[in-house]
Design an enzyme around this catalytic site. Structure first.
Site, PDB file in Angstrom:
ATOM      1  N   ASP A  10      -0.807   7.196  -9.860  1.00  0.00           N
ATOM      2  CA  ASP A  10      -1.891   6.735 -10.737  1.00  0.00           C
ATOM      3  C   ASP A  10      -2.543   5.518 -10.093  1.00  0.00           C
ATOM      4  O   ASP A  10      -2.720   4.480 -10.727  1.00  0.00           O
ATOM      5  CB  ASP A  10      -1.334   6.407 -12.125  1.00  0.00           C
ATOM      6  CG  ASP A  10      -2.431   6.173 -13.164  1.00  0.00           C
ATOM      7  OD1 ASP A  10      -3.566   6.644 -12.938  1.00  0.00           O
ATOM      8  OD2 ASP A  10      -2.155   5.515 -14.178  1.00  0.00           O
TER       9      ASP A  10
ATOM     10  N   ASP B  35       0.867  -1.166   0.000  1.00  0.00           N
ATOM     11  CA  ASP B  35       0.000   0.000   0.000  1.00  0.00           C
ATOM     12  C   ASP B  35       0.912   1.227   0.000  1.00  0.00           C
ATOM     13  O   ASP B  35       1.787   1.363   0.866  1.00  0.00           O
ATOM     14  CB  ASP B  35      -0.878  -0.011   1.249  1.00  0.00           C
ATOM     15  CG  ASP B  35      -1.922   1.093   1.252  1.00  0.00           C
ATOM     16  OD1 ASP B  35      -1.677   2.164   0.630  1.00  0.00           O
ATOM     17  OD2 ASP B  35      -2.979   0.913   1.868  1.00  0.00           O
TER      18      ASP B  35
END
Length: 394
Positions: A173, A155
């Site tokens: 992105d 993450d």
């Protein structure tokens, strides 16, 4: 270089399907003995929980659901940038032409990673991707296995704070099925992103969809980068690219960058002079207050909504993209205003999905409530548009 590239591939289940009457192949990370009927049903109802690929013979598309194409690769040019927003993100080379390390958040189909790997041979690349299934599909999209390209499952909210000052360019992105990853929406995240950057570095973020979905991200980005942020809309779509600069020398010397753009265009297959021209024009509008995404006043909002209503009364039934093109209001704003006008009963809106050469295009088909529209140019009176023509497993 690419003839020697190594790709990691995993076995994929391949199922037949149809899109807009054309045959396609659907590839999934499932064992060969899986029940096709059950998988079709999950995909069509939006309950399938893993990414999958649609191959129409011209492109490979990565999807999390049939509602949104995450990434696209042209089969005949697997290292090209198929989406306009990815080409715009590469404009970072105008400002940081020789990055030692580029850190990317979000792998998708690997478009940016592959392009940088091919055209920046002296740059070290790191991609952080939270979804192991996306990483498992890297071989299908020709993402090379190379010591210069590291793909890390993590993450980004946990990964970015791990160190500081090791990155020249950070490309954000990261999307899931609901839009921008929710773990990004914190001041701590954007502060950690800035601390990863070296002096002279920059962050480039892709924002997509209605402004309400990403305005808070832009606000945090402006706060952390002390308003040294330039935002560009991608024409004809609802993507915005934000360029955030570490150094206080912003805005840049646009005249000096002209030679830089011409030199880059000779080395890399992108129109950098055109990218620079649009960036400079957008910077002027932003500086004068005529282009401030996410900061529209109530007055301008009301004026734009009235402009949309007048256009629809004059032109009859319209697609949201047609309204955006005619009124010069950004598509994301048009969609937001149409949703509000629908709630008030001023307009009637229905969802439209079309497939053109395998590319899924979604939008809103709209008309004034209680108003008999005139025949729209290019449409036959009484003709019906067939919006949905999707058959997976056909």
């Amino acid at each position: 270089m690419d003839n020697k590239a190594v790709f990691q591939t995993v076995p994929l289940l391949e199922l037949p399907g149809k899109v807009a009457g054309g045959l396609v192949k659907v590839r999934l990370l499932e064992p060969a003995q899986s029940d096709p009927r059950g998988l079709y049903e999950q995909i069509l109802t939006g309950r399938y929980a893993r990414p999958f690929i649609i191959d129409d013979g011209e492109t490979l598309q990565l999807l999390f659901s049939l509602d949104f194409i995450q990434s696209s690769m042209r089969i005949d040019e697997p290292f090209a940038l198929d989406f306009a927003y990815t080409r715009k993100m590469m404009a970072f080379l105008l400002f940081v032409p020789n990055p030692d390390h580029v850190l990317m958040v979000g792998l998708g189909g690997g478009s940016l990673a592959k392009f940088c790997h091919r055209h920046l041979p002296h740059t070290r690349l790191t991609v952080v991707e939270i979804n192991p299934d996306v990483i498992a599909l890297r071989g299908a999209f020709n993402v090379p296995v190379d010591e210069r390209l590291a793909i890390i499952q993590a993450d980004a909210a946990d990964y970015l704070p791990m160190t500081e000052g090791d990155t020249d360019v950070l490309l954000l992105d990261g999307f899931d099925t609901g839009g921008i990853a929710p773990s990004f929406l914190s001041r701590d995240f954007y502060q950690a992103a800035r601390r990863r950057l070296r002096p002279g570095g920059m962050l480039v973020a892709n924002f997509a969809g209605p402004k309400l979905g990403w305005a808070a991200h832009l606000s945090l980005l402006n706060e952390v980068f002390e308003r040294r942020v330039h935002v560009q809309r991608i024409p004809g779509g609802d993507n915005y690219i934000a360029f955030a600069f570490v150094d206080a020398g912003y805005p840049p010397d646009w005249t000096r960058l002209k030679k830089q753009a011409e030199g880059l265009a000779r080395q890399i297959p992108l129109d950098f002079p055109a990218l620079l021209k649009r960036l400079r024009r957008g910077a002027v509008k932003q500086a004068t207050g005529s282009q401030l995404p996410g900061h529209s006043t109530a007055t301008s909002k009301g004026a734009e909504m009235q402009k949309i209503l007048k256009h629809m009364k004059d032109r009859g039934e319209q697609l949201d993209r047609e309204i955006a093109a005619a009124t010069r209001i950004p598509l994301a704003d048009v969609r937001l205003y149409l949703s509000e006008l629908s709630k008030t009963g001023d307009v009637i809106v229905c969802h439209s999905t079309r497939f053109i050469k395998g590319q899924k295009s979604e939008g809103m088909l709209c008309r004034i409530a209680g108003f008999t529209p005139v025949a729209s140019p290019g449409r036959k009176p009484g003709a019906k548009v067939r919006d949905h023509d999707v058959c997976i497993g056909g």
